[in-house]
Design an enzyme around this catalytic site. Sequence first.
Site, short mmCIF file in Angstrom:
data_model
loop_
_atom_site.label_atom_id
_atom_site.label_comp_id
_atom_site.label_asym_id
_atom_site.label_seq_id
_atom_site.Cartn_x
_atom_site.Cartn_y
_atom_site.Cartn_z
N GLY A 191 0.68 -1.33 0.14
CA GLY A 191 0.03 -0.03 -0.07
C GLY A 191 0.85 1.21 -0.21
O GLY A 191 2.13 1.27 0.47
N GLY A 193 0.38 5.32 0.86
CA GLY A 193 -0.42 6.27 1.69
C GLY A 193 -0.01 7.60 1.39
O GLY A 193 0.69 7.89 0.24
N ASP A 312 -7.14 10.87 13.72
CA ASP A 312 -7.21 10.51 12.37
C ASP A 312 -7.72 9.17 12.05
O ASP A 312 -7.31 8.61 11.24
CB ASP A 312 -5.54 10.58 11.92
CG ASP A 312 -5.75 10.64 10.29
OD1 ASP A 312 -6.83 11.20 9.66
OD2 ASP A 312 -4.74 10.43 9.25
N1 LIG Z 1 -0.43 -3.56 9.11
C1 LIG Z 1 -0.68 -3.81 8.06
N2 LIG Z 1 -1.04 -4.78 7.51
C2 LIG Z 1 -1.40 -5.02 6.13
N3 LIG Z 1 -1.67 -3.84 5.35
C3 LIG Z 1 -1.38 -2.79 5.85
C4 LIG Z 1 -1.00 -2.54 7.24
N4 LIG Z 1 -0.84 -1.35 7.34
C5 LIG Z 1 -1.13 -0.62 6.22
N5 LIG Z 1 -1.56 -1.22 5.29
C6 LIG Z 1 -1.69 -1.35 3.89
O1 LIG Z 1 -1.19 0.05 3.23
C7 LIG Z 1 -1.90 0.95 3.07
C8 LIG Z 1 -1.44 2.32 3.16
O2 LIG Z 1 -1.33 2.55 4.55
P1 LIG Z 1 -0.77 3.97 5.33
O3 LIG Z 1 0.57 4.29 4.76
O4 LIG Z 1 -0.97 3.92 6.63
O5 LIG Z 1 -1.68 4.94 4.37
P2 LIG Z 1 -3.02 5.43 4.37
O6 LIG Z 1 -3.61 5.31 5.86
O7 LIG Z 1 -3.11 6.82 4.14
O8 LIG Z 1 -3.71 4.52 3.55
C9 LIG Z 1 -2.99 0.82 3.88
O9 LIG Z 1 -4.27 1.45 3.16
C10 LIG Z 1 -3.40 -0.71 3.76
O10 LIG Z 1 -3.77 -1.32 2.70
#
Ligand SMILES: Nc1ncnc2c1ncn2[C@@H]1O[C@H](COP(=O)(O)OP(=O)(O)O)[C@@H](O)[C@H]1O
Length: 489
Positions: A191, A193, A312
Site C-alpha cells: 500500500g 499512503g 485521524d
Molecule cells: N499492518 C498492515 N498490514 C497490512 N496492510 C497494511 C498494514 N498497514 C497498512 N497497510 C496497507 O497499506 C496501506 C497504506 O497505509 P498507510 O501508509 O497507513 O496510508 P493510509 O492510511 O493513508 O492509507 C493501507 O491502506 C493498507 O492497505
Amino acid sequence: MYTPSAVLLVLLRLGMRSAGAPQHLASKGKVQCTCKSTECDSATCWGDLCYFTVVEGRELRGCFDVDEQLQCVTMPEVYTKCCFSDHCNTNITAPVDTADEGTAVLVAMPVLALLVLSVGLAGFIWCWRKRQVKRCQREDDGVMVPKVSSKDEPTYGDMFDEFCTSGSGTGLPYLVQRTVARQIMLVECVGKGRYGEVWRGTWMGENVAVKIFSSRDEQSWFRETEIYNTVQLQHENILGFIGSDMTSKNSSTQLWLITHFHEAGSLFDVLQHRSLAPDSCLTMCLSVASGLVHLHTPILGMQGKPAIAHRDLKSRNVLVKKNGQCCIADLGLAVMQCETGDHLDIGNNPRVGTKRYMAPEVLDETIRTDQFASYKQTDIWALGLVLWEISRRTVVNGIVEEYHPPFFDLVPSDPSFEQMKKVVCVDQQTPSLHNRLHSHPILAAIAKVMKECWFQDPKARPTALRLRKTLSKLDQDIDHGLHKLKLDL
Ligand SMILES: Nc1ncnc2c1ncn2[C@@H]1O[C@H](COP(=O)(O)OP(=O)(O)O)[C@@H](O)[C@H]1O
Ligand SMILES: [Mg+2]
C-alpha cells in the site's frame, strides 16, 4: 554505540509482574518464576515464561507474557535466556565472556599497552587495528540509530523520564527492535499512503508489516514510535507493534515502523469488495469502538496508560483481522493526557487529520484545543463516519449499497477545507442513512448510534465507552437469541 541503560530501563519495566502465587494462575498455564530486579514486589512472579538477562553485568530475573517472548534474544551486550517451567530461571547463569566482558577488557588493557610499547609489535598492531576499523565501518555503513546517544543527545531513556506517563514501556528493548528491523526481508509493497509506503516483510518466517515513512512525515514516525514504546497499548483492537528503526543510507534517512501484518488490509480496502452480514457488521463496529475505548481510557498504576485521542480515525487507518475484528492503526497524530489530567501532550506534528473526517468544530476552528475532551469528541465524530461506511456495505433485505467514502455525494475527491466546512458546518449535513437499515434491529441500533456521533455540539456526542456498551448489548442480544433458538429447536 547504544545505551545499555535504555535497554535496562525497558527490560526492568517489562519485567514487572504481579507477585504472589494465586492458584488460578497455575491452572491457566502460567509459570512461577524467580523475580530478582529492583522492580520485583516479591521473590517470585507469574507469567507465560521466565527470563534471565544480564545487562551491563547486572543479572535480572523475572516473568514475560507470551507476546514478550521476542525479547528472548541474546545480543553481544545483552545476554537473555528464557525458559518455560516453574522456577526454571533460578539457576541460569550467563556465559563467562558476557558477564565478565568488563573485567576482560580491564585485564587486556595494560597488556595491550605493553605490546604497544614494544617497537617490534607496534607496526603490526597498527595495521591490525586499521583493518578492524575498516571492517566495522563497512558493517555499520551510514547507520544511524535513534536509540543511541552521544553524551549530549537525549536518549530514549531520557525521553522515557521526560514523558508524562508512569512509563511502563511496552515494545521490545530498542536494541532488539533494531536487530529485528535489520533481519527483515521486504517482500512486496502492499500500500501507498499519503506519506509513505507499507511493505509486507518477513522476519523469522513470519509476515510483518513495515511502514516506511517519507522524510516529509518524520514527525508521525517519531510520535508513533514514542507512543508505542512508552504506553501500554497491547489490545486486540489496536495494531500490534513490533519495533521502530531509523537508518541512514546515501545521506537520506529511512524511517521504519514494524507492526503485525494483516493480510486483508485496511477496512477501506475490505469494504471495496466485501459485503457483510449484519452480525459481521456488528463485530467490526464493536471492535473499532473497543479499540477506541482502549485508547481514550486512562489506566492507572504500573501497567497503566494515559488517555489517548487518535485524531485521524478513518477506514484507511483501521485494519481487518482474520477473525473479522478490526484494529486501529496510525498513531502519528495522537495526543495524550497525562495521568494527573492537567497536562496535554499534543506532540509536535505539523500534519493535520483527514479533512473528510473532520468534525464541525475542527472545520470552523471553534474547537477548544486546550482541552483533552475536545480531541476525544472529534474521534467520536469520525467513528460515526466509519460505522456509516461499514453499514452501507451490510446486506439487509437483500439490499446493499456500493462503497463510498463519507460525503461522497456532497464534496469532490480530496476535498478542500473550505468545501468540507461548507457541507459540515454551514449546511450542517450528515451522511444519509438508507431505509433498509431501520428494518433490522442491529442496523437500526447502529444507525441511532451514528446519529448521536454526529451531533454538532461535541459534548452531546456519546463517549466511546457509552457507545461500546450500546453495541455490546446488541452483541449479547444476538448471542442470547441464538441460544434461545437452539433451545427451541
Ligand atoms: N499492518 C498492515 N498490514 C497490512 N496492510 C497494511 C498494514 N498497514 C497498512 N497497510 C496497507 O497499506 C496501506 C497504506 O497505509 P498507510 O501508509 O497507513 O496510508 P493510509 O492510511 O493513508 O492509507 C493501507 O491502506 C493498507 O492497505
Ligand atoms: Mg494509515
